[in-house]
Scaffold this active site. Structure first.
Site, mmCIF file in Angstrom:
data_model
loop_
_atom_site.group_PDB
_atom_site.id
_atom_site.type_symbol
_atom_site.label_atom_id
_atom_site.label_comp_id
_atom_site.label_asym_id
_atom_site.label_seq_id
_atom_site.Cartn_x
_atom_site.Cartn_y
_atom_site.Cartn_z
ATOM 1 C CD GLU A 124 -7.766 77.490 102.840
ATOM 2 O OE1 GLU A 124 -7.841 78.137 103.848
ATOM 3 O OE2 GLU A 124 -8.613 76.835 102.305
ATOM 4 C CB CYS A 178 0.397 80.965 105.507
ATOM 5 S SG CYS A 178 0.296 79.459 106.097
HETATM 6 P P1 NAD Z 1 0.356 84.819 95.544
HETATM 7 O O1 NAD Z 1 -0.776 85.370 95.911
HETATM 8 O O2 NAD Z 1 1.271 85.802 94.795
HETATM 9 O O3 NAD Z 1 0.345 83.741 94.311
HETATM 10 C C1 NAD Z 1 -0.538 82.690 94.729
HETATM 11 C C2 NAD Z 1 -1.094 82.156 93.370
HETATM 12 O O4 NAD Z 1 -2.166 82.917 92.849
HETATM 13 C C3 NAD Z 1 -0.043 81.866 92.382
HETATM 14 O O5 NAD Z 1 -0.326 80.620 91.350
HETATM 15 C C4 NAD Z 1 -0.381 83.246 91.320
HETATM 16 O O6 NAD Z 1 -0.023 82.957 89.842
HETATM 17 C C5 NAD Z 1 -1.923 83.217 91.744
HETATM 18 N N1 NAD Z 1 -2.365 84.369 91.285
HETATM 19 C C6 NAD Z 1 -1.684 85.760 91.425
HETATM 20 N N2 NAD Z 1 -2.643 86.766 91.075
HETATM 21 C C7 NAD Z 1 -3.567 86.362 90.519
HETATM 22 C C8 NAD Z 1 -5.058 86.627 90.365
HETATM 23 N N3 NAD Z 1 -5.378 88.029 90.254
HETATM 24 N N4 NAD Z 1 -5.922 85.815 90.018
HETATM 25 C C9 NAD Z 1 -5.989 84.428 90.125
HETATM 26 N N5 NAD Z 1 -4.659 84.067 90.521
HETATM 27 C C10 NAD Z 1 -3.617 84.781 90.817
HETATM 28 O O7 NAD Z 1 1.032 83.913 96.718
HETATM 29 P P2 NAD Z 1 2.566 83.822 96.856
HETATM 30 O O8 NAD Z 1 3.452 84.749 96.976
HETATM 31 O O9 NAD Z 1 2.917 82.686 95.842
HETATM 32 O O10 NAD Z 1 2.693 82.789 98.184
HETATM 33 C C11 NAD Z 1 2.724 83.436 99.490
HETATM 34 C C12 NAD Z 1 1.410 83.695 100.156
HETATM 35 O O11 NAD Z 1 0.691 82.759 100.275
HETATM 36 C C13 NAD Z 1 1.894 84.529 101.409
HETATM 37 O O12 NAD Z 1 1.085 85.560 101.732
HETATM 38 C C14 NAD Z 1 1.368 83.504 102.439
HETATM 39 O O13 NAD Z 1 0.848 83.794 103.841
HETATM 40 C C15 NAD Z 1 0.284 82.654 101.753
HETATM 41 N N6 NAD Z 1 0.165 81.328 102.038
HETATM 42 C C16 NAD Z 1 -1.149 80.915 102.881
HETATM 43 C C17 NAD Z 1 -1.197 79.583 103.245
HETATM 44 C C18 NAD Z 1 -2.443 79.321 104.176
HETATM 45 O O14 NAD Z 1 -2.574 78.077 104.312
HETATM 46 N N7 NAD Z 1 -3.232 80.153 104.526
HETATM 47 C C19 NAD Z 1 -0.371 78.467 103.035
HETATM 48 C C20 NAD Z 1 0.957 79.135 102.442
HETATM 49 C C21 NAD Z 1 1.034 80.349 102.102
#
Ligand code: NAD
Length: 507
Positions: free
Chosen positions: A268, A302
């Site tokens: 997501e 998001c």
């Molecule tokens: P992020 O992608 O920076 O991090 C999300 C998670 O992934 C964290 O736990 C992080 O440590 C982990 N992570 C980072 N790199 C990784 C890798 N290479 N492998 C595995 N795990 C890894 O996201 P964020 O900044 O915490 O959240 C904001 C983002 O989330 C925005 O882009 C927003 O649009 C999105 N979001 C999407 C939804 C949806 O339902 N589609 C909902 C909420 C937020």
């Protein structure tokens, strides 16, 4: 709407946080582990964005130990009756009710969001339990089909095993919980890695599960950043990855799992969501919906509206009204009085990146309607901002995860639809105003998992699927359909006695 090389220097923030496409220009360093992420941090510290003060710290976890523990615990959990597992998640909801104040204040301090919003997030955590129970029964119901002479055919569902849940920073309780609850109900063990920016919230959530009687081996938390996430995704003992976060990270996970079709992945991701405004006499309501969509959570949703696409004849009225309301928005810390509409963005890195992005848009032909203002260089409080980007050729298709609303003026409805679809993302879209016929055209032509009429882009209900297509997800909608990716169907032909004849071909 690819970013072309003619655009010169791109904000670094797009490469590391918001992502600049899967285009060749995408920074490989941002998608690959890179030097920083191989350096193992010993300790994770979480800071309060509104004050800069330290909130929480703990040692980075040993992923291998935790996954092994989950694998040992999983068979007994899967063997429990569904009724038992449902009872335990209901007890979890009760624990959250008991801890509601503490959980809300931890969310508020750790993300900077206002208390009213943190309270709403806690309500969503609780509500998710009953939605998930209903959804599991409906989406994965056992079915028996009579198959005449061949006996009966049964369709039942089984859990995958150990699911890794990777949470985002913006809704650090509700969104990971939206994966954890359906995964547990289906009979999976869960290893949860909260965002490195919100581990204190994750820890409290875990405590509620454990106090409810879900064993500390069945649902566990790992502490760490991206490199811990990578280790979890790659671990042999993990059967599935349930991820909510940026497209950049989702793509990295997708790549990592490219040779592992046996692991289920529900991704997501982000959006670059359009809101189209057409004819309506209700300009104030339209502007209110736009402000709610663009600036709630300081734009860190998001589903937040990023691009406001307005009919030329409505432009002055609508944009003027949006600005007037945005001018009245109170930005402040979670406990400030009067209560703020929005808090800071998650950290100084994000605030720097958003500022750099606003300047980029300005220097490439954008016209500021309301400037992005940062009162204090040391804290990530940003004002809501509005910028007309109609004149920018090759408008960058990146998710600016903060309070920046771009405005694009169009002349006719076809142009509005084309502009709305001018993105590789596909999360949410709204039409404000217009006729039922125009809404029908909008609905039929917009590529997004959420298509609304006279409603904000934000706040999807978990009583329905939350779909995300394009670079917003991998076609595994969550919300009401989370049950689908938490269990796989098994079809069985069944008879109580062996019975068979060979009708032809025997001498
Ligand atoms: P992020 O992608 O920076 O991090 C999300 C998670 O992934 C964290 O736990 C992080 O440590 C982990 N992570 C980072 N790199 C990784 C890798 N290479 N492998 C595995 N795990 C890894 O996201 P964020 O900044 O915490 O959240 C904001 C983002 O989330 C925005 O882009 C927003 O649009 C999105 N979001 C999407 C939804 C949806 O339902 N589609 C909902 C909420 C937020």
């Amino acid at each position: 709407m690819a970013v072309s090389s003619s655009q010169g220097h791109l904000p670094n923030y797009w490469k590391s946080t918001v992502m600049n496409a899967v285009s060749k220009r995408a920074s490989v360093a941002a998608l690959d582990p890179g030097p920083d992420s191989t350096a193992k941090a010993e300790e994770l510290i979480s800071y309060e964005p509104a004050t800069g003060e330290e909130l929480w710290r703990d040692k980075v976890s040993d992923v291998d130990d935790i996954v092994k523990r989950a694998r040992r615990a999983w068979p007994a959990w899967a063997a429990q009756s569904l009724a038992n597992r449902m009872e335990l998640v209901r007890r979890f909801a009760n624990e959250v009710r008991k801890e509601a104040e503490k959980l809300a204040s931890t969310i508020a301090r750790e993300t900077g969001k206002p208390m009213w919003e943190a309270n709403a997030e806690v309500e969503n955590v609780i509500a998710k339990v009953e939605f998930s129970i209903r959804a599991f029964a409906e989406r994965t119901a056992q079915r028996k089909l009579d198959n005449a002479m061949s006996g009966k055919m049964a369709v039942r569902h089984k859990p995958h095993g150990v699911m890794a849940v990777l949470g985002p920073s913006n809704m650090p309780a509700h969104l990971p919980n939206a994966h954890i609850i359906p995964a547990l109900i289906a009979g999976n063990a869960v290893v949860f890695k909260p965002s490195e920016k919100a581990p204190a919230t994750g820890e409290l959530l875990m405590r509620c599960f454990n106090h409810a009687g879900v064993s500390a081996a069945v649902v566990q938390m790992v502490v760490g950043g991206p490199e811990t996430g990578q280790a979890l995704v790659a671990h042999e003992g993990v059967d599935g990855v349930l991820f909510t976060g940026s497209a950049n990270t989702g793509i990295a996970i997708n790549r990592k799992l490219a040779t592992r079709p046996d692991k289920i992945a529900a991704l997501e991701m982000g959006g670059n969501n359009p809101m189209v405004v057409w004819d309506t006499p209700k300009v104030n309501d339209a502007a209110t919906l736009i402000v709610q969509s663009a600036f709630t959570s300081a734009g860190q949703r998001c589903t937040a509206a990023r691009r406001l696409i307005v009919k030329a004849s409505m432009y002055d009225d609508v944009v003027g009204e949006v600005k007037q309301i945005a001018d009245r928005i109170i930005v402040g810390g979670p406990y400030d009085e009067p209560a703020p509409f929005m808090g800071p963005v998650i950290d100084n890195f994000a605030a720097d990146g958003l500022t750099e992005s606003f300047v980029y848009l300005l220097s490439h032909g954008g016209k500021a309607i309301k400037h992005l203002v940062r009162q204090d260089e040391d804290l990530p409080f940003l004002s809501p901002s509005i910028i007309d980007t109609t004149g920018i050729k090759d408008r960058p298709d990146v998710e600016l995860f903060g309070p920046i609303l771009q405005v694009i003026k169009v002349d006719d409805f076809d142009e509005a639809i084309a502009e709305a679809n001018n993105t590789r993302f596909g999360l949410a879209a709204s039409l404000i105003g217009g006729t039922p016929q125009e809404y029908n055209r909008f609905w039929a032509n917009i590529r997004a998992g959420i298509v609304n009429w006279n409603r904000p882009t934000i706040g999807p209900s978990h009583a329905a699927p939350v779909g995300d297509i394009g670079l917003s997800g991998n076609h595994r909608p969550y919300g009401y359909y989370s049950a689908d990716y938490c269990a796989y169907p098994v079809t069985s032909g069944e008879m109580d006695q062996p019975r068979a004849v060979i009708g032809v071909g025997l001498s």
